[in-house]
Design an enzyme around this catalytic site. Structure first.
Site, PDB file in Angstrom:
ATOM      1  N   CYS A   1       9.224  17.205  31.605  1.00  0.00           N
ATOM      2  CA  CYS A   1       9.831  18.588  31.652  1.00  0.00           C
ATOM      3  C   CYS A   1       8.756  19.618  32.477  1.00  0.00           C
ATOM      4  O   CYS A   1       7.809  19.838  32.018  1.00  0.00           O
ATOM      5  CB  CYS A   1      10.042  18.962  30.202  1.00  0.00           C
ATOM      6  SG  CYS A   1      10.440  20.581  30.192  1.00  0.00           S
TER       7      CYS A   1
ATOM      8  N   CYS B   1       0.761  35.317  31.097  1.00  0.00           N
ATOM      9  CA  CYS B   1       0.896  34.883  29.510  1.00  0.00           C
ATOM     10  C   CYS B   1       0.026  35.736  28.522  1.00  0.00           C
ATOM     11  O   CYS B   1      -1.227  36.074  28.607  1.00  0.00           O
ATOM     12  CB  CYS B   1      -0.006  33.415  29.615  1.00  0.00           C
ATOM     13  SG  CYS B   1       0.119  32.430  28.055  1.00  0.00           S
TER      14      CYS B   1
ATOM     15  N   CYS C   1      -3.776  32.669  32.908  1.00  0.00           N
ATOM     16  CA  CYS C   1      -2.427  32.696  33.790  1.00  0.00           C
ATOM     17  C   CYS C   1      -1.797  34.106  33.591  1.00  0.00           C
ATOM     18  O   CYS C   1      -1.857  34.894  32.620  1.00  0.00           O
ATOM     19  CB  CYS C   1      -1.542  31.842  32.806  1.00  0.00           C
ATOM     20  SG  CYS C   1      -2.141  30.026  32.710  1.00  0.00           S
TER      21      CYS C   1
ATOM     22  N   CYS D   1      -6.513  31.616  24.124  1.00  0.00           N
ATOM     23  CA  CYS D   1      -6.417  30.611  25.410  1.00  0.00           C
ATOM     24  C   CYS D   1      -7.489  31.096  26.375  1.00  0.00           C
ATOM     25  O   CYS D   1      -7.657  32.273  26.752  1.00  0.00           O
ATOM     26  CB  CYS D   1      -4.856  30.415  25.828  1.00  0.00           C
ATOM     27  SG  CYS D   1      -5.158  28.874  27.007  1.00  0.00           S
TER      28      CYS D   1
ATOM     29  N   CYS E   1       8.998  17.246  21.671  1.00  0.00           N
ATOM     30  CA  CYS E   1       8.599  17.347  22.994  1.00  0.00           C
ATOM     31  C   CYS E   1       7.103  18.339  22.723  1.00  0.00           C
ATOM     32  O   CYS E   1       6.887  18.834  21.480  1.00  0.00           O
ATOM     33  CB  CYS E   1       9.166  18.351  23.704  1.00  0.00           C
ATOM     34  SG  CYS E   1       8.789  19.067  25.172  1.00  0.00           S
TER      35      CYS E   1
ATOM     36  N   CYS F   1      10.207  21.402  20.429  1.00  0.00           N
ATOM     37  CA  CYS F   1       8.900  21.491  21.328  1.00  0.00           C
ATOM     38  C   CYS F   1       7.949  22.214  20.713  1.00  0.00           C
ATOM     39  O   CYS F   1       8.098  23.313  20.258  1.00  0.00           O
ATOM     40  CB  CYS F   1       9.622  21.955  22.849  1.00  0.00           C
ATOM     41  SG  CYS F   1       8.048  22.087  23.814  1.00  0.00           S
TER      42      CYS F   1
ATOM     43  N   ARG G   1      17.063  24.037  32.416  1.00  0.00           N
ATOM     44  CA  ARG G   1      17.028  24.759  31.328  1.00  0.00           C
ATOM     45  C   ARG G   1      16.790  26.146  31.477  1.00  0.00           C
ATOM     46  O   ARG G   1      16.003  26.633  32.160  1.00  0.00           O
ATOM     47  CB  ARG G   1      15.799  24.392  30.296  1.00  0.00           C
ATOM     48  CG  ARG G   1      15.894  25.203  29.036  1.00  0.00           C
ATOM     49  CD  ARG G   1      14.804  24.592  27.966  1.00  0.00           C
ATOM     50  NE  ARG G   1      15.153  23.097  27.902  1.00  0.00           N
ATOM     51  CZ  ARG G   1      14.204  22.120  27.844  1.00  0.00           C
ATOM     52  NH1 ARG G   1      12.738  22.530  28.054  1.00  0.00           N
ATOM     53  NH2 ARG G   1      14.281  20.930  27.930  1.00  0.00           N
TER      54      ARG G   1
HETATM   55  N1  SAM Z   1      -0.976  25.937  27.322  1.00  0.00           N
HETATM   56  C1  SAM Z   1      -0.041  25.191  27.688  1.00  0.00           C
HETATM   57  C2  SAM Z   1       0.356  25.264  29.205  1.00  0.00           C
HETATM   58  O1  SAM Z   1       0.009  26.208  29.770  1.00  0.00           O
HETATM   59  O2  SAM Z   1       0.845  24.444  29.776  1.00  0.00           O
HETATM   60  C3  SAM Z   1       1.429  25.267  26.994  1.00  0.00           C
HETATM   61  C4  SAM Z   1       2.030  26.417  26.654  1.00  0.00           C
HETATM   62  S1  SAM Z   1       2.521  27.845  27.978  1.00  0.00           S
HETATM   63  C5  SAM Z   1       2.864  29.030  26.992  1.00  0.00           C
HETATM   64  C6  SAM Z   1       3.940  26.992  28.541  1.00  0.00           C
HETATM   65  C7  SAM Z   1       4.741  27.749  29.717  1.00  0.00           C
HETATM   66  O3  SAM Z   1       5.413  29.002  29.132  1.00  0.00           O
HETATM   67  C8  SAM Z   1       3.946  28.287  30.885  1.00  0.00           C
HETATM   68  O4  SAM Z   1       3.586  27.297  31.655  1.00  0.00           O
HETATM   69  C9  SAM Z   1       4.951  29.138  31.480  1.00  0.00           C
HETATM   70  O5  SAM Z   1       5.707  28.641  32.350  1.00  0.00           O
HETATM   71  C10 SAM Z   1       5.869  29.722  30.355  1.00  0.00           C
HETATM   72  N2  SAM Z   1       5.490  31.084  29.906  1.00  0.00           N
HETATM   73  C11 SAM Z   1       4.375  31.751  29.568  1.00  0.00           C
HETATM   74  N3  SAM Z   1       4.413  33.028  29.419  1.00  0.00           N
HETATM   75  C12 SAM Z   1       5.540  33.215  29.888  1.00  0.00           C
HETATM   76  C13 SAM Z   1       6.090  34.513  30.121  1.00  0.00           C
HETATM   77  N4  SAM Z   1       5.743  35.668  29.841  1.00  0.00           N
HETATM   78  N5  SAM Z   1       7.478  34.528  30.882  1.00  0.00           N
HETATM   79  C14 SAM Z   1       8.102  33.444  31.056  1.00  0.00           C
HETATM   80  N6  SAM Z   1       7.301  32.263  30.898  1.00  0.00           N
HETATM   81  C15 SAM Z   1       6.174  32.272  30.585  1.00  0.00           C
HETATM   82  C1  DTB Z   2       9.146  26.782  29.415  1.00  0.00           C
HETATM   83  O1  DTB Z   2       9.122  26.524  30.391  1.00  0.00           O
HETATM   84  N1  DTB Z   2       9.465  27.854  28.478  1.00  0.00           N
HETATM   85  C2  DTB Z   2       9.023  27.959  27.348  1.00  0.00           C
HETATM   86  C3  DTB Z   2       8.376  26.398  27.132  1.00  0.00           C
HETATM   87  N2  DTB Z   2       8.499  26.098  28.412  1.00  0.00           N
HETATM   88  C4  DTB Z   2       7.319  26.121  26.314  1.00  0.00           C
HETATM   89  C5  DTB Z   2       7.770  29.024  26.961  1.00  0.00           C
HETATM   90  C6  DTB Z   2       8.330  30.355  27.107  1.00  0.00           C
HETATM   91  C7  DTB Z   2       7.385  31.256  26.987  1.00  0.00           C
HETATM   92  C8  DTB Z   2       7.553  32.633  27.140  1.00  0.00           C
HETATM   93  C9  DTB Z   2       6.702  33.669  26.654  1.00  0.00           C
HETATM   94  C10 DTB Z   2       6.381  33.498  25.047  1.00  0.00           C
HETATM   95  O2  DTB Z   2       7.432  33.643  24.260  1.00  0.00           O
HETATM   96  O3  DTB Z   2       5.297  33.534  24.752  1.00  0.00           O
HETATM   97 FE1  SF4 Z   3      -3.083  29.123  28.041  1.00  0.00          FE
HETATM   98 FE2  SF4 Z   3      -0.912  30.615  28.252  1.00  0.00          FE
HETATM   99 FE3  SF4 Z   3      -1.982  29.409  30.481  1.00  0.00          FE
HETATM  100 FE4  SF4 Z   3      -0.867  27.889  28.463  1.00  0.00          FE
HETATM  101  S1  SF4 Z   3       0.017  29.460  29.871  1.00  0.00           S
HETATM  102  S2  SF4 Z   3      -2.718  27.810  29.537  1.00  0.00           S
HETATM  103  S3  SF4 Z   3      -1.304  29.369  26.825  1.00  0.00           S
HETATM  104  S4  SF4 Z   3      -2.964  31.203  29.432  1.00  0.00           S
END
Ligand code: SAM
Ligand code: DTB
Ligand code: SF4
Length: 342
Positions: free
Chosen positions: A207, A78, A75, A71, A147, A115, A279
């Site tokens: 959501c 992430c 973030c 990506c 979702c 989802c 959730r």
């Molecule tokens: N790329 C899309 C976005 O950012 O909207 C969808 C996937 S993103 C991984 C969805 C959500 O997962 C993020 O907004 C964040 O709140 C959560 N998330 C991602 N990495 C995480 C982590 N290491 N711990 C907790 N929540 C995480």
């Molecule tokens: C949300 O709030 N938590 C989920 C879902 N929406 C997409 C994602 C959590 C991701 C945790 C880190 C991972 O497994 O990559």
């Molecule tokens: Fe990309 Fe992760 Fe940010 Fe979603 S949360 S936009 S997958 S870097």
């Protein structure tokens, strides 16, 4: 004569707005709720929970990462951001059939919401989006709430997803407006709010929640809840994630957030947004059954089940089944109205 007072006259439980649906919360009111004595907070949240939901019902959702890693965003939490060097298995968009097979499995395991997540900054109008549309149609045909979480979305794209049968869209605020640029610089808070507005306009269930444990203050958490609770319409689902600190990300050294903070966050969200499904999302893998139970008591009524979230581990399906049995919880049926008929 019974001299016991079930509710102290000056306690927050007797506050006139207990359980009313409001979109005009002040930061001061939210602060007062968030910092109230913990047991009083849980009691009040549990009371509100029972006005709007069956407390024995918990929604079981399954997550599938349909496109993992690479990506362009930054973030800080992430593992899927291309710029960090994390140990994840990246892959391009999965085939429609592979995704549908996973959805059927999840359905057979009792999951009612499926989802699909993609490591995209935003949706583009290309062949990958066409494939996602086919996935949405297929999952919807299974009778599951479908979702997606695909990044930013325009109004037209939201409409296309809706026509394909999309039930809900996840797009988190992640944190407060003030702390946001410490976590993400490649898009703005306003961008996020616009996507949420596009989703709402397309009549898709919203959501949206966030993550705690990223170094933010209590005020930041209160600020995020303030934004969510004062949207013109509350999100139907509010995920509360505890940061999963992943090696290689800038937040890799963050300590695990105390469970007390998760409980406060969940309880406050429950009181502010009584109809929402709250959730208990990422972070369950490092919580004991007793800690998760406190979260359910505080008003959480939805979880992600399955061995993996998107890229990180989640509790064993068997451990979850056992916990549901101990607590007498039952999976919530799909497409049940959020206000539980009240
Ligand atoms: N790329 C899309 C976005 O950012 O909207 C969808 C996937 S993103 C991984 C969805 C959500 O997962 C993020 O907004 C964040 O709140 C959560 N998330 C991602 N990495 C995480 C982590 N290491 N711990 C907790 N929540 C995480
Ligand atoms: C949300 O709030 N938590 C989920 C879902 N929406 C997409 C994602 C959590 C991701 C945790 C880190 C991972 O497994 O990559
Ligand atoms: Fe990309 Fe992760 Fe940010 Fe979603 S949360 S936009 S997958 S870097």
């Amino acid at each position: 004569m019974n001299t016991l007072q079930p509710i102290a006259p000056n306690s927050i439980s007797s506050h006139p707005s207990v359980g009313t649906i409001r979109n005009d919360w002040t930061v001061e009111e939210i602060r007062e709720i968030y910092f109230s004595p913990l047991l009083e907070l849980i009691y009040r949240a549990a009371t509100v929970h029972r006005l709007y939901h069956d407390p024995q019902e918990v929604q079981i959702c399954t997550l599938l990462s349909v496109k993992t890693g690479g990506c362009p965003e930054d973030c800080a939490y992430c593992p899927q951001a291309a710029r960090y060097h994390t140990n994840i298995h990246t892959h391009k968009l999965l085939d429609v059939e592979t995704v549908l097979a996973r959805a059927r499995e999840a359905h057979a395991q009792g999951s009612t919401r499926f989802c699909m997540g993609a490591a995209w900054r935003e949706v583009r109008n290309n062949r990958d989006f066409d494939k996602v549309i086919e996935m949405v149609k297929g999952v919807s045909a299974l009778g599951m709430e479908v979702c997606c979480t695909l990044g930013m979305l325009t109004h037209e794209q939201a409409m296309r997803l809706k026509e394909a049968g999309l039930y809900a869209y996840n797009h988190n605020l992640d944190t407060s407006e003030g702390y946001y640029d410490k976590i993400i610089t490649t898009r703005t808070y306003q961008d996020r709010l616009e996507t949420l507005e596009n989703v709402r306009q397309a009549n898709i269930s919203v959501c949206s929640g966030g993550i705690i444990g990223m170094g933010e203050t209590h005020e930041d958490r209160i600020g995020m809840l303030w934004t969510l609770a004062n949207l013109p319409q509350h999100p139907e689902s509010v995920p509360v994630n505890a940061l999963v600190a992943v090696a290689g990300t800038p937040l890799e050294k963050q300590e695990r957030v105390p469970v007390w903070d998760m409980v406060r966050m969940i309880a406050t969200a429950r009181i502010l947004m009584p109809r929402a499904m709250v959730r208990l999302s990422a972070g369950r893998v490092s919580m004991s059954p007793e800690e998760q139970t406190l979260c359910f008591m505080a008003g959480a009524n939805s979880i992600f089940a399955g061995e993996k979230l998107l890229t990180t581990p989640n509790p064993d399906v068997d451990a979850d089944k056992q916990l549901f049995q101990i607590l007498d919880l039952k999976p919530r049926k799909a497409f049940k109205g959020n206000n539980n008929g009240k």
